[in-house]
Design a protein around this motif. Structure first.
Motif, PDB file in Angstrom:
ATOM      1  N   ASP A   1       0.837  -1.217   0.000  1.00  0.00           N
ATOM      2  CA  ASP A   1       0.000   0.000   0.000  1.00  0.00           C
ATOM      3  C   ASP A   1       0.865   1.257   0.000  1.00  0.00           C
ATOM      4  O   ASP A   1       0.497   2.283  -0.592  1.00  0.00           O
ATOM      5  CB  ASP A   1      -0.919   0.021   1.226  1.00  0.00           C
ATOM      6  N   MET A   2       2.011   1.176   0.665  1.00  0.00           N
ATOM      7  CA  MET A   2       2.943   2.305   0.728  1.00  0.00           C
ATOM      8  C   MET A   2       3.852   2.367  -0.508  1.00  0.00           C
ATOM      9  O   MET A   2       4.780   3.155  -0.550  1.00  0.00           O
ATOM     10  CB  MET A   2       3.791   2.191   1.996  1.00  0.00           C
TER      11      MET A   2
ATOM     12  N   ASP B   1      10.709   4.370   5.216  1.00  0.00           N
ATOM     13  CA  ASP B   1       9.581   3.447   5.146  1.00  0.00           C
ATOM     14  C   ASP B   1       9.913   2.107   5.803  1.00  0.00           C
ATOM     15  O   ASP B   1       9.063   1.502   6.471  1.00  0.00           O
ATOM     16  CB  ASP B   1       9.160   3.234   3.694  1.00  0.00           C
ATOM     17  N   PHE B   2      11.135   1.639   5.635  1.00  0.00           N
ATOM     18  CA  PHE B   2      11.570   0.406   6.293  1.00  0.00           C
ATOM     19  C   PHE B   2      11.506   0.570   7.809  1.00  0.00           C
ATOM     20  O   PHE B   2      11.051  -0.324   8.532  1.00  0.00           O
ATOM     21  CB  PHE B   2      12.994   0.070   5.845  1.00  0.00           C
ATOM     22  N   PHE B   3      11.951   1.712   8.301  1.00  0.00           N
ATOM     23  CA  PHE B   3      11.906   2.019   9.734  1.00  0.00           C
ATOM     24  C   PHE B   3      10.462   2.035  10.223  1.00  0.00           C
ATOM     25  O   PHE B   3      10.137   1.426  11.266  1.00  0.00           O
ATOM     26  CB  PHE B   3      12.568   3.381   9.967  1.00  0.00           C
ATOM     27  N   ILE B   4       9.580   2.688   9.496  1.00  0.00           N
ATOM     28  CA  ILE B   4       8.184   2.795   9.916  1.00  0.00           C
ATOM     29  C   ILE B   4       7.537   1.420  10.004  1.00  0.00           C
ATOM     30  O   ILE B   4       6.839   1.101  10.984  1.00  0.00           O
ATOM     31  CB  ILE B   4       7.409   3.715   8.958  1.00  0.00           C
ATOM     32  N   LEU B   5       7.740   0.573   9.017  1.00  0.00           N
ATOM     33  CA  LEU B   5       7.109  -0.746   9.017  1.00  0.00           C
ATOM     34  C   LEU B   5       7.627  -1.622  10.148  1.00  0.00           C
ATOM     35  O   LEU B   5       6.851  -2.329  10.812  1.00  0.00           O
ATOM     36  CB  LEU B   5       7.329  -1.421   7.662  1.00  0.00           C
TER      37      LEU B   5
ATOM     38  N   ARG C   1       6.473  11.841   6.811  1.00  0.00           N
ATOM     39  CA  ARG C   1       5.962  10.606   6.226  1.00  0.00           C
ATOM     40  C   ARG C   1       4.979   9.927   7.173  1.00  0.00           C
ATOM     41  O   ARG C   1       3.919   9.447   6.749  1.00  0.00           O
ATOM     42  CB  ARG C   1       7.133   9.668   5.904  1.00  0.00           C
ATOM     43  N   TRP C   2       5.312   9.880   8.446  1.00  0.00           N
ATOM     44  CA  TRP C   2       4.437   9.248   9.427  1.00  0.00           C
ATOM     45  C   TRP C   2       3.086   9.963   9.497  1.00  0.00           C
ATOM     46  O   TRP C   2       2.030   9.321   9.492  1.00  0.00           O
ATOM     47  CB  TRP C   2       5.095   9.225  10.795  1.00  0.00           C
ATOM     48  N   THR C   3       3.111  11.265   9.541  1.00  0.00           N
ATOM     49  CA  THR C   3       1.870  12.036   9.617  1.00  0.00           C
ATOM     50  C   THR C   3       0.993  11.772   8.404  1.00  0.00           C
ATOM     51  O   THR C   3      -0.229  11.600   8.526  1.00  0.00           O
ATOM     52  CB  THR C   3       2.175  13.534   9.740  1.00  0.00           C
ATOM     53  N   GLY C   4       1.604  11.738   7.223  1.00  0.00           N
ATOM     54  CA  GLY C   4       0.836  11.471   6.021  1.00  0.00           C
ATOM     55  C   GLY C   4       0.236  10.072   6.008  1.00  0.00           C
ATOM     56  O   GLY C   4      -0.931   9.886   5.623  1.00  0.00           O
ATOM     57  N   LEU C   5       0.988   9.086   6.432  1.00  0.00           N
ATOM     58  CA  LEU C   5       0.494   7.715   6.454  1.00  0.00           C
ATOM     59  C   LEU C   5      -0.615   7.520   7.481  1.00  0.00           C
ATOM     60  O   LEU C   5      -1.581   6.786   7.235  1.00  0.00           O
ATOM     61  CB  LEU C   5       1.646   6.750   6.750  1.00  0.00           C
ATOM     62  N   ARG C   6      -0.479   8.194   8.620  1.00  0.00           N
ATOM     63  CA  ARG C   6      -1.491   8.030   9.672  1.00  0.00           C
ATOM     64  C   ARG C   6      -2.829   8.636   9.253  1.00  0.00           C
ATOM     65  O   ARG C   6      -3.881   8.227   9.752  1.00  0.00           O
ATOM     66  CB  ARG C   6      -1.006   8.687  10.967  1.00  0.00           C
ATOM     67  N   ALA C   7      -2.799   9.572   8.325  1.00  0.00           N
ATOM     68  CA  ALA C   7      -4.039  10.174   7.849  1.00  0.00           C
ATOM     69  C   ALA C   7      -4.751   9.290   6.832  1.00  0.00           C
ATOM     70  O   ALA C   7      -5.900   9.578   6.459  1.00  0.00           O
ATOM     71  CB  ALA C   7      -3.746  11.538   7.224  1.00  0.00           C
ATOM     72  N   ASN C   8      -4.084   8.224   6.421  1.00  0.00           N
ATOM     73  CA  ASN C   8      -4.669   7.431   5.338  1.00  0.00           C
ATOM     74  C   ASN C   8      -4.342   5.951   5.509  1.00  0.00           C
ATOM     75  O   ASN C   8      -5.050   5.214   6.188  1.00  0.00           O
ATOM     76  CB  ASN C   8      -4.153   7.958   3.989  1.00  0.00           C
ATOM     77  N   LEU C   9      -3.239   5.510   4.929  1.00  0.00           N
ATOM     78  CA  LEU C   9      -2.933   4.083   4.837  1.00  0.00           C
ATOM     79  C   LEU C   9      -2.706   3.419   6.184  1.00  0.00           C
ATOM     80  O   LEU C   9      -3.009   2.227   6.356  1.00  0.00           O
ATOM     81  CB  LEU C   9      -1.701   3.873   3.944  1.00  0.00           C
TER      82      LEU C   9
END
Length: 465
Positions: free
Chosen positions: A150-151, A296-300, A385-393
């Motif tokens: 998804d990312m 992105d690797f860190f976030i996952l 990046r985290w803020t954007g992902l938390r608003a959606n995916l």
């Protein structure tokens, strides 16, 4: 070809004329405590999981090499594949579980590799049947791989299936792609053995931080199979080292010139990251890595608090004339609160700080992640990046919907009851469970609640880095 409307597998291949007599030797894998007669469950054909039937023709499966087998795959009563598969056990620690995972290759009649599009996935020859056992939700790997894609970060495509091996039902499996260089998987240049200079030698490469299984030319980690980092892992107390195993080209095929190139590249990256000017946009670490892939690797890995994250099953790749990228992610069966050691069950610790909690573990996290988070520019990009992902995916609703969808799929198929009738592990500690639920839905509820707590904690922690 029409299958009986009841999902009852004993002798099913004989009924449909797809395979002849299956045999089970005493050393074949047979589910423990499986009842001779499982309860018949009415399930509509379209609701069934894809069915995978494998017959090893009397031979025993071993860790290596693969043996020939006859295979049939059925989706909603339609036979979508019938042919030859090479099959072997796969995994390291998981091979100790009675429910095995398997490596597969699609073979022709002469037992030669052949590319086939299986179960809707792009054609290839290498596949995996992963058997969730200690992960009683059955879905941890499926969830994180779906989130990664998804990312727009490639991760193995997955599909829940039912496996019958040598006429014995084996339970719910995840059919998935093996990570390898391919236009539809890790899409990098094919590096030939005559490409040893100039821009030709710059890629593509795949390295991994992992155990040596499958890469063990010689004994342990050595110059034949890996690059050894010059930088000690942070907080390690026993002189542990970080090794980058050759995944592609593999240790048997990579040339000396290619080894020298990628070893020098990794050394230069680490030297830049360790230097006093590491954050310099021109001369620092960013000159060597694709920063967004690292983020992105860190976030996952942090989303899942992957206890093996960064230190095992950790892939990275470098394409021709490109920077080093992290990923794809791999092997999250012990993530999402499913490990009772080194903070693996906690929703409020950093996975990248594993070395602080377990400094004596043989496999440690490289110094990279501590250092990257000392750069304000890296932190700012991570926070954005985290803020954007938390608003959606990665919103609570989006992840809850995925989990609920998997549960609905598995329950509508009657697969949950059959799996746990075959493998009666609910209510039982299976290493390294941090939580033991008495029912499947208790396991799912634990996973959902753990994820919600994790997301809340990361919201607070990432915002204040």
């Amino acid at each position: 070809m029409i299958l009986d409307n009841k999902l009852y597998f004993k002798g099913s291949l004989l009924l449909y004329g797809l395979l002849v007599l299956f045999s089970c030797k005493s050393d074949d894998v047979v589910p423990t405590e499986q009842e001779e007669q499982q309860e018949e469950i009415e399930v509509a054909p379209q609701d069934r999981l894809p069915q995978v039937f494998i017959d090893t023709k009397g031979a025993s499966i071993v860790d290596e090499p693969k043996i020939s087998s006859d295979a049939v795959m059925v989706v909603a009563n339609d036979t979508v594949y019938q042919g030859n598969l090479g099959i072997e056990f796969r995994g390291a620690t998981s091979q100790g579980f009675p429910k095995k995972s398997y490596g597969l290759e699609t073979w022709d009649a002469n037992d030669e590799d052949t590319d086939v599009a299986l179960l809707g996935f792009p054609e290839e020859e290498d596949w995996i049947l992963y058997g969730p056992y200690s992960d009683k939700s059955l879905m941890r790997n499926v969830l994180i791989y779906d989130l990664s894609r998804d990312m727009e970060r490639y991760a193995s495509r997955t599909l829940f299936v039912d496996l019958t091996l040598n006429d014995v039902y084996q339970g719910v499996y995840v059919f998935m792609e093996k990570l390898k260089r391919d236009g539809e998987r890790i899409d990098i240049n094919r590096l030939r053995d005559d490409e040893n200079s100039g821009e030709d030698v710059t890629g593509g490469y795949i390295l991994k931080i992992d155990k040596t299984a499958g890469n063990n030319l010689g004994e342990g980690y050595n110059d034949l199979n890996s690059i050894t980092s010059l930088y000690a892992p942070t907080n390690a107390t026993l002189g542990q080292q970080i090794h980058f195993l050759y995944e592609y080209p593999d240790a048997e095929d990579i040339t000396m010139a290619q080894k020298e190139y990628i070893a020098t590249y990794m050394a230069n990256f680490e030297a830049a990251l360790a230097s006093d000017t590491f954050a310099d946009a021109e001369t620092g670490y960013a000159n060597f890595i694709d920063v967004q892939s690292f983020i992105d690797f860190f976030i996952l890995n942090e989303l899942a608090n992957n206890v093996d994250g960064y230190r095992l099953s950790t892939f990275m790749y470098k394409d021709k004339n490109e920077k080093l990228k992290m990923g794809p992610i791999w092997d999250f069966n012990l993530a999402f609160g499913n490990a009772d050691y080194c903070g693996g069950g906690a929703s409020n610790v950093w996975a990248y700080r594993f070395n602080e909690r377990c400094p004596q573990d043989f496999w440690q996290v490289p110094f990279w992640w501590d250092r990257l988070l000392q750069d304000p520019a890296f932190v700012a990009q991570l926070q954005e990046r985290w803020t954007g992902l938390r608003a959606n995916l990665l919103s609570n609703a989006a992840i809850d919907a995925k989990i609920s969808g998997y549960v609905e799929n598995l329950q509508d198929a009657g697969a949950v009851d059959r799996n746990f009738a075959t493998w009666p592990v609910l209510g039982t500690y299976i290493w390294p469970n941090n939580f033991v639920g008495d029912t499947y839905m208790e396991e799912v509820d634990y996973l959902q609640n753990w994820v919600r707590n994790r997301l809340s904690w990361l919201d607070s922690e990432i915002s204040t880095l």
